[in-house]
Design a protein around this motif. Structure first.
Motif, PDB file in Angstrom:
ATOM      1  N   MET A 141     101.842 -43.336 -31.653  1.00  9.19           N
ATOM      2  CA  MET A 141     101.041 -42.189 -31.662  1.00  9.19           C
ATOM      3  C   MET A 141      99.688 -42.456 -32.377  1.00  9.19           C
ATOM      4  O   MET A 141      99.963 -42.673 -33.885  1.00  9.19           O
ATOM      5  CB  MET A 141     100.847 -41.016 -32.028  1.00  9.19           C
ATOM      6  N   LYS A 142      98.343 -41.695 -32.087  1.00  8.27           N
ATOM      7  CA  LYS A 142      97.397 -42.331 -32.934  1.00  8.27           C
ATOM      8  C   LYS A 142      97.313 -40.995 -34.308  1.00  8.27           C
ATOM      9  O   LYS A 142      97.240 -39.522 -33.578  1.00  8.27           O
ATOM     10  CB  LYS A 142      96.263 -42.170 -32.269  1.00  8.27           C
ATOM     11  N   LEU A 143      96.371 -41.833 -35.468  1.00  7.65           N
ATOM     12  CA  LEU A 143      95.838 -40.636 -36.274  1.00  7.65           C
ATOM     13  C   LEU A 143      94.948 -40.574 -37.031  1.00  7.65           C
ATOM     14  O   LEU A 143      94.006 -42.057 -37.282  1.00  7.65           O
ATOM     15  CB  LEU A 143      97.392 -40.358 -37.633  1.00  7.65           C
ATOM     16  N   ALA A 144      94.471 -40.399 -37.286  1.00  6.89           N
ATOM     17  CA  ALA A 144      92.991 -40.568 -38.098  1.00  6.89           C
ATOM     18  C   ALA A 144      92.601 -40.157 -39.447  1.00  6.89           C
ATOM     19  O   ALA A 144      92.874 -38.840 -39.462  1.00  6.89           O
ATOM     20  CB  ALA A 144      91.045 -40.630 -37.184  1.00  6.89           C
ATOM     21  N   PHE A 145      92.681 -40.838 -40.525  1.00  8.50           N
ATOM     22  CA  PHE A 145      92.187 -40.069 -41.985  1.00  8.50           C
ATOM     23  C   PHE A 145      91.086 -40.159 -42.205  1.00  8.50           C
ATOM     24  O   PHE A 145      90.897 -41.547 -42.455  1.00  8.50           O
ATOM     25  CB  PHE A 145      93.646 -40.861 -42.785  1.00  8.50           C
ATOM     26  N   VAL A 146      90.381 -38.844 -42.787  1.00  8.83           N
ATOM     27  CA  VAL A 146      89.400 -39.289 -43.480  1.00  8.83           C
ATOM     28  C   VAL A 146      89.298 -39.346 -44.609  1.00  8.83           C
ATOM     29  O   VAL A 146      90.095 -37.850 -45.501  1.00  8.83           O
ATOM     30  CB  VAL A 146      87.983 -38.088 -43.186  1.00  8.83           C
ATOM     31  N   THR A 147      88.625 -40.050 -45.877  1.00 15.71           N
ATOM     32  CA  THR A 147      89.631 -40.030 -47.021  1.00 15.71           C
ATOM     33  C   THR A 147      88.247 -39.474 -47.558  1.00 15.71           C
ATOM     34  O   THR A 147      86.826 -39.436 -46.897  1.00 15.71           O
ATOM     35  CB  THR A 147      89.555 -41.723 -47.683  1.00 15.71           C
ATOM     36  N   PRO A 148      88.536 -39.351 -48.765  1.00 14.38           N
ATOM     37  CA  PRO A 148      87.962 -37.814 -49.585  1.00 14.38           C
ATOM     38  C   PRO A 148      86.323 -39.129 -50.253  1.00 14.38           C
ATOM     39  O   PRO A 148      85.111 -38.146 -50.347  1.00 14.38           O
ATOM     40  CB  PRO A 148      87.903 -38.267 -51.506  1.00 14.38           C
ATOM     41  N   GLU A 149      86.062 -40.769 -50.205  1.00  7.95           N
ATOM     42  CA  GLU A 149      85.439 -40.816 -50.080  1.00  7.95           C
ATOM     43  C   GLU A 149      84.547 -40.554 -48.619  1.00  7.95           C
ATOM     44  O   GLU A 149      82.778 -41.582 -48.390  1.00  7.95           O
ATOM     45  CB  GLU A 149      85.411 -42.373 -50.208  1.00  7.95           C
ATOM     46  N   GLY A 150      84.630 -40.477 -47.442  1.00  8.93           N
ATOM     47  CA  GLY A 150      84.190 -40.273 -46.224  1.00  8.93           C
ATOM     48  C   GLY A 150      83.794 -41.336 -45.753  1.00  8.93           C
ATOM     49  O   GLY A 150      84.267 -41.356 -44.362  1.00  8.93           O
ATOM     50  N   ASP A 151      85.184 -42.234 -45.938  1.00 11.68           N
ATOM     51  CA  ASP A 151      85.701 -43.021 -45.023  1.00 11.68           C
ATOM     52  C   ASP A 151      87.318 -43.372 -43.706  1.00 11.68           C
ATOM     53  O   ASP A 151      87.996 -42.055 -44.303  1.00 11.68           O
ATOM     54  CB  ASP A 151      86.225 -44.816 -45.559  1.00 11.68           C
ATOM     55  N   THR A 152      87.075 -43.106 -42.298  1.00 13.55           N
ATOM     56  CA  THR A 152      87.855 -42.863 -41.272  1.00 13.55           C
ATOM     57  C   THR A 152      89.095 -44.194 -41.784  1.00 13.55           C
ATOM     58  O   THR A 152      88.194 -45.791 -41.236  1.00 13.55           O
ATOM     59  CB  THR A 152      87.295 -42.762 -40.072  1.00 13.55           C
ATOM     60  N   VAL A 153      89.601 -43.885 -41.286  1.00 15.16           N
ATOM     61  CA  VAL A 153      90.991 -44.599 -41.410  1.00 15.16           C
ATOM     62  C   VAL A 153      91.727 -44.445 -40.492  1.00 15.16           C
ATOM     63  O   VAL A 153      92.492 -43.380 -40.040  1.00 15.16           O
ATOM     64  CB  VAL A 153      91.696 -44.181 -42.450  1.00 15.16           C
ATOM     65  N   ALA A 154      92.367 -45.168 -39.417  1.00 13.37           N
ATOM     66  CA  ALA A 154      93.083 -45.353 -38.112  1.00 13.37           C
ATOM     67  C   ALA A 154      94.642 -45.951 -38.409  1.00 13.37           C
ATOM     68  O   ALA A 154      94.364 -46.455 -39.231  1.00 13.37           O
ATOM     69  CB  ALA A 154      92.667 -45.928 -36.940  1.00 13.37           C
ATOM     70  N   VAL A 198      95.975 -31.327 -46.620  1.00 16.10           N
ATOM     71  CA  VAL A 198      94.684 -32.106 -45.802  1.00 16.10           C
ATOM     72  C   VAL A 198      93.655 -30.863 -44.695  1.00 16.10           C
ATOM     73  O   VAL A 198      94.363 -29.869 -45.590  1.00 16.10           O
ATOM     74  CB  VAL A 198      95.637 -32.745 -44.707  1.00 16.10           C
ATOM     75  N   VAL A 199      93.087 -30.957 -44.636  1.00 17.27           N
ATOM     76  CA  VAL A 199      92.135 -29.913 -44.257  1.00 17.27           C
ATOM     77  C   VAL A 199      91.851 -30.782 -42.640  1.00 17.27           C
ATOM     78  O   VAL A 199      91.590 -31.673 -42.454  1.00 17.27           O
ATOM     79  CB  VAL A 199      89.851 -30.341 -44.655  1.00 17.27           C
ATOM     80  N   VAL A 200      92.764 -29.449 -42.062  1.00 15.17           N
ATOM     81  CA  VAL A 200      92.480 -30.067 -40.228  1.00 15.17           C
ATOM     82  C   VAL A 200      90.888 -30.309 -39.799  1.00 15.17           C
ATOM     83  O   VAL A 200      90.170 -29.160 -40.203  1.00 15.17           O
ATOM     84  CB  VAL A 200      93.768 -29.285 -39.906  1.00 15.17           C
ATOM     85  N   ALA A 201      90.730 -30.953 -38.889  1.00 17.85           N
ATOM     86  CA  ALA A 201      89.583 -31.033 -37.803  1.00 17.85           C
ATOM     87  C   ALA A 201      89.912 -29.893 -37.140  1.00 17.85           C
ATOM     88  O   ALA A 201      90.758 -29.695 -36.708  1.00 17.85           O
ATOM     89  CB  ALA A 201      89.382 -32.199 -36.921  1.00 17.85           C
ATOM     90  N   ARG A 253      89.399 -23.514 -44.463  1.00 20.08           N
ATOM     91  CA  ARG A 253      89.514 -22.614 -43.024  1.00 20.08           C
ATOM     92  C   ARG A 253      91.356 -23.303 -42.563  1.00 20.08           C
ATOM     93  O   ARG A 253      91.532 -22.455 -42.114  1.00 20.08           O
ATOM     94  CB  ARG A 253      88.431 -21.965 -41.985  1.00 20.08           C
ATOM     95  N   THR A 254      90.885 -24.702 -42.596  1.00 21.33           N
ATOM     96  CA  THR A 254      91.496 -25.915 -41.763  1.00 21.33           C
ATOM     97  C   THR A 254      92.216 -25.847 -42.706  1.00 21.33           C
ATOM     98  O   THR A 254      93.555 -27.478 -41.876  1.00 21.33           O
ATOM     99  CB  THR A 254      90.747 -26.316 -40.804  1.00 21.33           C
ATOM    100  N   SER A 255      93.153 -25.635 -43.588  1.00 20.92           N
ATOM    101  CA  SER A 255      93.787 -26.220 -44.137  1.00 20.92           C
ATOM    102  C   SER A 255      95.501 -26.386 -43.802  1.00 20.92           C
ATOM    103  O   SER A 255      95.240 -25.141 -43.304  1.00 20.92           O
ATOM    104  CB  SER A 255      93.441 -25.694 -45.904  1.00 20.92           C
ATOM    105  N   ARG A 256      95.793 -27.337 -44.123  1.00 19.89           N
ATOM    106  CA  ARG A 256      97.612 -27.171 -44.135  1.00 19.89           C
ATOM    107  C   ARG A 256      98.110 -28.198 -45.097  1.00 19.89           C
ATOM    108  O   ARG A 256      97.539 -29.364 -45.543  1.00 19.89           O
ATOM    109  CB  ARG A 256      98.078 -27.736 -42.661  1.00 19.89           C
ATOM    110  N   LEU A 293      95.070 -36.842 -33.310  1.00 20.65           N
ATOM    111  CA  LEU A 293      95.291 -36.044 -34.605  1.00 20.65           C
ATOM    112  C   LEU A 293      93.975 -36.362 -35.956  1.00 20.65           C
ATOM    113  O   LEU A 293      94.243 -37.693 -36.453  1.00 20.65           O
ATOM    114  CB  LEU A 293      96.143 -35.289 -35.737  1.00 20.65           C
ATOM    115  N   ALA A 294      93.161 -35.554 -36.492  1.00 18.52           N
ATOM    116  CA  ALA A 294      92.335 -35.994 -37.138  1.00 18.52           C
ATOM    117  C   ALA A 294      92.591 -35.492 -38.554  1.00 18.52           C
ATOM    118  O   ALA A 294      92.072 -33.236 -37.871  1.00 18.52           O
ATOM    119  CB  ALA A 294      90.453 -36.278 -36.661  1.00 18.52           C
ATOM    120  N   VAL A 295      92.582 -35.770 -39.699  1.00 15.15           N
ATOM    121  CA  VAL A 295      92.673 -35.020 -41.109  1.00 15.15           C
ATOM    122  C   VAL A 295      91.779 -35.515 -41.739  1.00 15.15           C
ATOM    123  O   VAL A 295      91.634 -36.340 -42.052  1.00 15.15           O
ATOM    124  CB  VAL A 295      93.822 -34.411 -41.698  1.00 15.15           C
TER     125      VAL A 295
END
Ligand code: FES
Length: 109
Positions: free
Chosen positions: A1-14, A49-52, A78-81, A95-97
């Motif tokens: 399954m696919k996940l997407a992470f947005v790093t503290p620098e703002g990059d999206t990592v699949a 993490v902050v969930v989309a 608000r969407t922290s987990r 899922l994107a966080v």
């Protein structure tokens, strides 16, 4: 399954996740800077993490212990987990966080 992470620098990592593993584990494998010091014991909040927003409601609700621990985490929104408490399942495919930056503390607004 696919996940997407947005790093503290703002990059999206699949990344790829396995059903049944924690989001924390998948994030660490993808190289995200989440310490997860207590390994899922809900005693550290370093796996925060902050969930989309569009995904937040699809997650199982946070337990009281998790909410308490989140209160202590830096940069909570608000969407922290706690990612150690999110178990991946088929419904979470895509899922994107966001990984919060520790230095960016917006607790007090
Ligand atoms: S790993 Fe410590 S609270 Fe999640």
């Amino acid at each position: 399954m696919k996940l997407a992470f947005v790093t503290p620098e703002g990059d999206t990592v699949a990344a790829e996740g396995e059903v049944g593993e924690s989001l924390l584990r998948a994030a660490q494998r993808a190289g995200m800077p989440l310490e997860g010091t207590c390994e899922g014991q809900m005693a550290c909040s370093t796996c925060h993490v902050v969930v989309a927003a569009e995904w937040f409601d699809r997650l199982a609700e946070a337990s009281e212990e998790e909410e308490d621990m989140l209160d202590l985490a830096a940069g909570v929104r608000r969407t922290s987990r706690l990612s150690c408490q999110i178990v991946l399942n088929e419904a979470l495919d895509g899922l994107a966080v966001e990984i919060p930056s520790e230095s960016y503390d917006m607790r007090r607004g």
